[in-house]
Scaffold this motif. Structure first.
Motif, PDB file in Angstrom:
ATOM      1  N   VAL A  68      60.512  81.875  21.122  1.00 43.37           N
ATOM      2  CA  VAL A  68      59.415  81.229  21.768  1.00 43.37           C
ATOM      3  C   VAL A  68      58.400  82.554  21.988  1.00 43.37           C
ATOM      4  O   VAL A  68      59.043  83.327  23.153  1.00 43.37           O
ATOM      5  CB  VAL A  68      59.479  80.368  22.986  1.00 43.37           C
ATOM      6  N   ARG A  69      57.191  82.646  21.700  1.00 43.51           N
ATOM      7  CA  ARG A  69      56.137  83.612  22.245  1.00 43.51           C
ATOM      8  C   ARG A  69      55.037  82.766  23.041  1.00 43.51           C
ATOM      9  O   ARG A  69      54.814  81.654  22.404  1.00 43.51           O
ATOM     10  CB  ARG A  69      55.735  84.496  20.912  1.00 43.51           C
ATOM     11  N   TYR A  70      54.537  83.256  23.986  1.00 45.17           N
ATOM     12  CA  TYR A  70      53.528  82.348  24.519  1.00 45.17           C
ATOM     13  C   TYR A  70      52.487  83.413  25.078  1.00 45.17           C
ATOM     14  O   TYR A  70      52.717  84.561  25.538  1.00 45.17           O
ATOM     15  CB  TYR A  70      54.178  81.646  25.734  1.00 45.17           C
ATOM     16  N   TRP A  71      51.286  82.737  25.209  1.00 44.45           N
ATOM     17  CA  TRP A  71      50.203  83.458  25.913  1.00 44.45           C
ATOM     18  C   TRP A  71      49.427  82.620  26.668  1.00 44.45           C
ATOM     19  O   TRP A  71      48.622  81.431  26.330  1.00 44.45           O
ATOM     20  CB  TRP A  71      49.129  83.865  24.705  1.00 44.45           C
ATOM     21  N   PRO A  72      49.468  82.869  28.124  1.00 50.01           N
ATOM     22  CA  PRO A  72      48.598  82.068  28.861  1.00 50.01           C
ATOM     23  C   PRO A  72      47.194  82.611  29.102  1.00 50.01           C
ATOM     24  O   PRO A  72      46.878  83.932  29.071  1.00 50.01           O
ATOM     25  CB  PRO A  72      49.485  82.426  30.253  1.00 50.01           C
ATOM     26  N   ALA A  73      46.247  81.592  29.581  1.00 52.14           N
ATOM     27  CA  ALA A  73      44.989  81.931  29.916  1.00 52.14           C
ATOM     28  C   ALA A  73      44.891  83.008  31.197  1.00 52.14           C
ATOM     29  O   ALA A  73      45.900  83.001  31.976  1.00 52.14           O
ATOM     30  CB  ALA A  73      44.234  80.906  30.039  1.00 52.14           C
ATOM     31  N   PRO A  74      44.156  83.729  31.453  1.00 56.49           N
ATOM     32  CA  PRO A  74      43.911  84.486  32.587  1.00 56.49           C
ATOM     33  C   PRO A  74      44.119  83.885  33.948  1.00 56.49           C
ATOM     34  O   PRO A  74      44.664  84.552  34.852  1.00 56.49           O
ATOM     35  CB  PRO A  74      42.672  85.313  32.311  1.00 56.49           C
ATOM     36  N   THR A  75      43.688  82.531  33.740  1.00 55.44           N
ATOM     37  CA  THR A  75      43.675  81.936  35.167  1.00 55.44           C
ATOM     38  C   THR A  75      45.216  81.136  35.322  1.00 55.44           C
ATOM     39  O   THR A  75      45.280  80.366  36.285  1.00 55.44           O
ATOM     40  CB  THR A  75      42.527  80.838  35.129  1.00 55.44           C
ATOM     41  N   ARG A  76      46.040  81.242  34.396  1.00 52.86           N
ATOM     42  CA  ARG A  76      47.316  80.554  34.363  1.00 52.86           C
ATOM     43  C   ARG A  76      48.164  81.585  34.943  1.00 52.86           C
ATOM     44  O   ARG A  76      48.603  82.592  34.297  1.00 52.86           O
ATOM     45  CB  ARG A  76      47.665  79.806  33.089  1.00 52.86           C
ATOM     46  N   ARG A  77      49.017  81.187  35.679  1.00 48.05           N
ATOM     47  CA  ARG A  77      50.255  81.802  36.150  1.00 48.05           C
ATOM     48  C   ARG A  77      51.497  81.092  35.742  1.00 48.05           C
ATOM     49  O   ARG A  77      51.841  79.936  36.370  1.00 48.05           O
ATOM     50  CB  ARG A  77      50.205  82.018  37.453  1.00 48.05           C
ATOM     51  N   ILE A  78      52.373  81.538  35.103  1.00 44.39           N
ATOM     52  CA  ILE A  78      53.538  80.865  34.792  1.00 44.39           C
ATOM     53  C   ILE A  78      54.730  81.430  35.675  1.00 44.39           C
ATOM     54  O   ILE A  78      55.004  82.599  35.835  1.00 44.39           O
ATOM     55  CB  ILE A  78      53.966  81.060  33.464  1.00 44.39           C
ATOM     56  N   LEU A 280      45.428  90.538  25.395  1.00 44.91           N
ATOM     57  CA  LEU A 280      46.240  90.889  24.516  1.00 44.91           C
ATOM     58  C   LEU A 280      47.799  90.888  24.838  1.00 44.91           C
ATOM     59  O   LEU A 280      48.758  90.651  24.247  1.00 44.91           O
ATOM     60  CB  LEU A 280      45.849  92.277  23.791  1.00 44.91           C
ATOM     61  N   ASN A 281      47.987  91.445  26.347  1.00 46.67           N
ATOM     62  CA  ASN A 281      49.400  91.640  26.626  1.00 46.67           C
ATOM     63  C   ASN A 281      49.623  90.676  27.646  1.00 46.67           C
ATOM     64  O   ASN A 281      51.005  90.684  28.080  1.00 46.67           O
ATOM     65  CB  ASN A 281      49.295  92.927  27.515  1.00 46.67           C
ATOM     66  N   ALA A 282      49.088  89.446  27.759  1.00 46.60           N
ATOM     67  CA  ALA A 282      49.443  88.482  28.586  1.00 46.60           C
ATOM     68  C   ALA A 282      50.716  87.798  27.981  1.00 46.60           C
ATOM     69  O   ALA A 282      51.015  87.629  26.741  1.00 46.60           O
ATOM     70  CB  ALA A 282      48.177  87.279  28.877  1.00 46.60           C
ATOM     71  N   GLY A 283      51.695  86.948  28.841  1.00 44.35           N
ATOM     72  CA  GLY A 283      52.631  86.238  28.440  1.00 44.35           C
ATOM     73  C   GLY A 283      53.748  87.001  28.017  1.00 44.35           C
ATOM     74  O   GLY A 283      53.928  88.274  28.478  1.00 44.35           O
ATOM     75  N   GLY A 284      54.382  86.638  27.268  1.00 46.60           N
ATOM     76  CA  GLY A 284      55.794  87.229  26.630  1.00 46.60           C
ATOM     77  C   GLY A 284      56.711  86.374  25.969  1.00 46.60           C
ATOM     78  O   GLY A 284      55.937  85.493  24.976  1.00 46.60           O
ATOM     79  N   SER A 285      57.798  86.673  25.999  1.00 51.78           N
ATOM     80  CA  SER A 285      58.739  85.738  24.996  1.00 51.78           C
ATOM     81  C   SER A 285      60.154  85.348  25.504  1.00 51.78           C
ATOM     82  O   SER A 285      60.337  85.826  26.623  1.00 51.78           O
ATOM     83  CB  SER A 285      59.067  86.557  23.656  1.00 51.78           C
ATOM     84  N   THR A 286      60.747  84.148  24.914  1.00 53.45           N
ATOM     85  CA  THR A 286      62.115  83.743  25.434  1.00 53.45           C
ATOM     86  C   THR A 286      62.759  83.030  24.378  1.00 53.45           C
ATOM     87  O   THR A 286      62.247  83.271  23.284  1.00 53.45           O
ATOM     88  CB  THR A 286      61.855  82.629  26.682  1.00 53.45           C
ATOM     89  N   GLU A 309      56.281  75.783  34.089  1.00 58.18           N
ATOM     90  CA  GLU A 309      56.003  75.261  35.411  1.00 58.18           C
ATOM     91  C   GLU A 309      55.189  76.441  36.146  1.00 58.18           C
ATOM     92  O   GLU A 309      55.280  77.587  36.040  1.00 58.18           O
ATOM     93  CB  GLU A 309      57.209  75.267  36.070  1.00 58.18           C
ATOM     94  N   GLY A 310      54.289  76.000  36.922  1.00 57.47           N
ATOM     95  CA  GLY A 310      53.308  76.756  37.622  1.00 57.47           C
ATOM     96  C   GLY A 310      51.829  76.853  36.737  1.00 57.47           C
ATOM     97  O   GLY A 310      50.891  76.794  37.414  1.00 57.47           O
ATOM     98  N   ALA A 311      51.796  76.509  35.486  1.00 58.55           N
ATOM     99  CA  ALA A 311      50.881  76.526  34.757  1.00 58.55           C
ATOM    100  C   ALA A 311      50.257  75.057  34.393  1.00 58.55           C
ATOM    101  O   ALA A 311      49.544  74.822  33.685  1.00 58.55           O
ATOM    102  CB  ALA A 311      50.941  77.371  33.378  1.00 58.55           C
ATOM    103  N   ASN A 312      51.086  74.184  34.831  1.00 55.31           N
ATOM    104  CA  ASN A 312      51.032  72.921  34.399  1.00 55.31           C
ATOM    105  C   ASN A 312      50.874  72.454  32.958  1.00 55.31           C
ATOM    106  O   ASN A 312      49.854  71.665  32.530  1.00 55.31           O
ATOM    107  CB  ASN A 312      49.705  72.220  35.320  1.00 55.31           C
ATOM    108  N   ALA A 313      51.646  73.113  32.097  1.00 54.57           N
ATOM    109  CA  ALA A 313      51.376  73.137  30.752  1.00 54.57           C
ATOM    110  C   ALA A 313      52.687  72.498  30.086  1.00 54.57           C
ATOM    111  O   ALA A 313      53.832  73.222  30.467  1.00 54.57           O
ATOM    112  CB  ALA A 313      50.799  74.454  30.165  1.00 54.57           C
ATOM    113  N   THR A 314      52.618  71.823  29.054  1.00 53.26           N
ATOM    114  CA  THR A 314      53.791  71.207  28.241  1.00 53.26           C
ATOM    115  C   THR A 314      53.385  71.373  26.978  1.00 53.26           C
ATOM    116  O   THR A 314      52.348  70.724  26.339  1.00 53.26           O
ATOM    117  CB  THR A 314      54.245  69.824  28.544  1.00 53.26           C
ATOM    118  N   VAL A 315      54.265  72.219  26.173  1.00 58.12           N
ATOM    119  CA  VAL A 315      54.091  72.216  24.680  1.00 58.12           C
ATOM    120  C   VAL A 315      55.214  71.532  23.858  1.00 58.12           C
ATOM    121  O   VAL A 315      56.474  71.752  24.159  1.00 58.12           O
ATOM    122  CB  VAL A 315      53.779  73.713  24.315  1.00 58.12           C
TER     123      VAL A 315
END
Length: 510
Positions: A68-78, A280-286, A309-315
Motif C-alpha cells: 500500500v502506498r498513500y498520500w495524505p493532504a497537507p492538512t491530514r495527519r496519519i 510530492l513527499n507526503a505519506g509513505g508505504s506499508t 486513524e487520525g486522518a478520519n479516512a477509510t479506503v
C-alpha cells in the motif's frame, strides 16, 4: 525444488513411500502459485482510491500480501493504520515514510510557450524552473517539455536538476495555439511509462485551452488512472487572464496536487518550491498481510478495509483471495481409500449426468416431433380439402378437413344425418394419395348414387351430386385445394362431430 521433483510429484503424492515433507512442499508450492495468480487478478492496478484527503494505491506483494502506498493532504495527519476483511483483522507493517531505500520521484515540468506576448512570463518561468532545480531533493529526477500547438521534449525523464535548469534557459514563447488538454495528456502518458515510486506533473501556464478534441475530464481521468499528481503554477499578464486559472486549480484539487498563482508582477510566494515538494513527499508505504483472511477461508472476491486513524479516512480496496490452505493430512496414505472413493463418486456423477443429458435430448426430440405433428393437424383444420353442400332447408354445408369422413345416422359418425333412410354407418368419403376422392357404400340399406348412378365405390369429382337414401349433397373441392394437399394425411382429426349441432342434418320422416 528441482524439475525432477516437480515431474514426479503428482504421482508420488499417491505413494506411501514419499516423505511427508515432500507432499507438503508440493501442496505449499501449488498454494503459493494460486495465491499469486488470484492476487494479481483481484487487486486493482495503479488507479488510486481516496477518502477525506488521503489517496491510496495498492498492488499485490508476493503470494499473500498487499503493498500500500498513500498520500495524505497537507492538512491530514496519519497516526496509525489498521486493516481488516470483514471481522478478520489483518496485520499491518509499520509505515515507511517516502522516500524509502532506493525509491525515486519523477517530476515532469511542462511549460506553456504558446503566445509571443508571454515573453516576460516565460522569463519568469525560467527563473522558477531554476529555483525548483536548486530546491530538489536528491531522490527526484526531472524531465522538461514545452507545449503550444506541438509538444516538445527538451529533457527526457530521468535527467538531473542541472540539465533541466540549463535547458530551461533556451525557452522562448513562439507558438500561436494553446493545446493544453492534448499535450497535458501527452505529458501524463510520458510519466505513466516511467519507472518511479512517485510521479508528478508541474504545469507552468495561464490555464487557457484552445483545443476541443479533449476535455479537462479526460486529463483528470488519465492522471488518476496512472496515480500521477498534477501541480499548477499560474502566470497571467492580466487580471482577466486569471480566470483561466480555474483549469489548473481543478487539476490540482482532483489529483492531490498544489496550485500556486503569481501576482500581477509575476512574483510567486517564497515557499512555492517547498509546497510542491512537500506534497510530492507526503505519506509513505506499508504492507498488509492477508494470511489470516486466507486461513479463515475467505476466498474469492473480498474488500480490504484500510483505516487511517487520525486522518478520519477509510479506503476500501478490492482483492480476490486464493482458496484456503490445503489440509496437510489430506494426502497421507491412510486417506487414500477416502480419496479413491471420492474419485469413483465423481465418475459415477459424471456418468449419471451423461445419461440424464441423453434422455433429455431424446425427450426433446420426441417433443419436437409431436409439436410438428400437432402443427400439421392444426394446419389441416385451417384448410378444408372439400365441401359437402346439402340440398336441405337452409343448405347446410360441411367442410371436409380430414382425409376420411364417415356419414351415417349414429352419433359417432363424422356427419350425423337424422333420417330413417340413412343407415347407422351409411358411407365413407376418402382422399387417396394421388389427391383424388372416392366414396364407399358401407353396406347401407338404401345405397349410394353419384349423379343418379348407383355405386359401391365411386370416384368423386368437383360438382358431383351424391344421393344417400333421401339425402342429397353436392361435392365441391376447396378453392385452396393445393394448400390443402400439403397438409393432407396429417394424423389426428377433430373428434367426431366436435360441434354436432352445426353438422347434424335433420330431415323430416318421408
Amino acid at each position: 525444488m528441482t524439475d525432477a521433483t516437480c515431474h514426479q510429484g503428482p504421482t508420488g503424492l499417491f505413494r506411501s513411500s514419499l516423505t511427508g515433507s515432500l507432499r507438503m512442499g508440493i501442496a505449499r508450492g501449488l498454494l503459493a502459485a494460486l495465491s499469486v495468480a488470484f492476487l494479481a487478478w483481484g487487486a486493482a492496478a495503479q488507479q488510486w482510491k481516496s477518502d477525506n484527503g488521503v489517496r491510496v494505491v495498492a498492488e499485490p506483494d508476493g503470494a499473500n500480501a498487499l503493498a500500500v502506498r498513500y498520500w495524505p493532504a497537507p492538512t491530514r495527519r496519519i497516526e496509525s493504520i489498521a486493516a481488516s476483511i470483514g471481522q478478520t483483522p489483518l496485520p499491518v507493517e509499520p509505515a515507511k515514510p517516502f522516500p524509502g531505500d532506493g525509491q525515486k520521484a519523477a517530476v515532469l515540468i511542462l511549460v506553456d510557450t504558446s503566445d509571443p506576448r508571454r515573453r516576460q512570463v516565460v522569463r519568469r518561468n525560467i527563473k522558477q524552473i531554476a529555483d525548483l532545480a536548486v530546491a530538489a531533493p536528491a531522490h527526484v529526477v526531472f524531465g522538461l517539455a514545452t507545449f503550444d500547438r506541438r509538444y516538445t521534449e527538451l529533457v527526457p525523464l530521468g535527467g538531473d536538476a542541472s540539465a533541466v535548469a540549463t535547458a530551461a534557459r533556451k525557452l522562448r514563447a513562439t507558438g500561436r495555439t494553446t493545446e493544453l488538454y492534448r499535450h497535458t495528456r501527452s505529458a501524463l502518458n510520458k510519466l505513466a511509462g516511467f519507472d518511479a515510486a512517485r510521479k508528478t506533473l508541474i504545469i507552468l501556464s495561464d490555464g487557457r485551452a484552445e483545443d476541443t478534441a479533449y476535455t479537462l475530464d479526460d486529463v483528470i481521468a488519465t492522471a488518476k488512472t496512472n496515480a500521477i499528481t498534477v501541480n499548477g503554477i499560474g502566470f497571467s499578464r492580466t487580471i482577466e487572464g486569471t480566470r483561466s486559472f480555474q483549469t489548473l486549480i481543478r487539476l490540482a484539487e482532483e489529483t492531490g496536487g498544489r496550485f500556486v498563482a503569481a501576482n500581477q508582477q509575476l512574483e510567486l510566494p517564497g515557499d512555492t518550491d517547498a509546497l510542491i515538494y512537500s506534497a510530492l513527499n507526503a505519506g509513505g508505504s506499508t504492507r498488509i498481510d492477508l494470511t489470516p483472511a486466507i486461513n479463515a477461508g475467505l476466498g474469492g472476491p473480498q474488500d480490504v478495509r484500510i483505516v487511517f486513524e487520525g486522518a478520519n479516512a477509510t479506503v476500501v480496496w478490492p482483492v480476490t483471495l486464493p482458496p484456503a490452505p490445503i489440509n496437510k493430512t489430506i494426502f497421507k496414505p491412510d486417506n487414500m481409500p477416502w480419496i479413491s472413493g471420492l474419485g469413483i463418486g465423481l465418475v459415477v456423477l459424471f456418468l449419471l449426468l451423461v445419461v440424464w443429458l441423453r434422455r433429455r435430448y431424446v425427450d426433446r426430440k420426441t417433443a419436437t416431433a409431436a409439436e410438428a405433428e400437432e402443427a400439421a393437424r392444426l394446419a389441416a383444420l385451417e384448410h378444408p380439402i372439400a365441401h359437402l353442400k346439402f340440398f336441405d332447408e337452409g343448405e347446410p354445408e360441411y367442410p371436409m378437413r380430414s382425409s376420411a369422413i364417415r356419414i351415417g345416422r349414429r352419433a359417432d359418425n363424422d356427419i350425423q344425418i337424422s333420417n330413417t333412410s340413412i343407415s347407422a354407418y351409411h358411407a365413407e368419403i376418402q382422399q387417396r394419395r394421388d389427391g383424388t376422392f372416392i366414396i364407399t357404400d358401407l353396406d347401407s340399406l338404401n345405397g349410394v348414387s353419384i349423379n343418379d348412378e348407383p355405386v359401391d365405390v365411386g370416384q368423386l369429382k368437383d360438382g358431383d351430386v351424391v344421393d344417400l337414401g333421401e339425402t342429397r349433397f353436392r361435392f365441391e373441392l376447396a378453392a385452396d385445394i393445393e394448400t390443402a394437399k400439403t397438409v393432407k394425411g396429417a394424423r389426428g382429426f377433430p373428434d367426431a362431430n366436435p360441434t354436432r349441432p352445426d353438422w347434424q342434418i335433420a330431415r323430416k320422416e318421408g
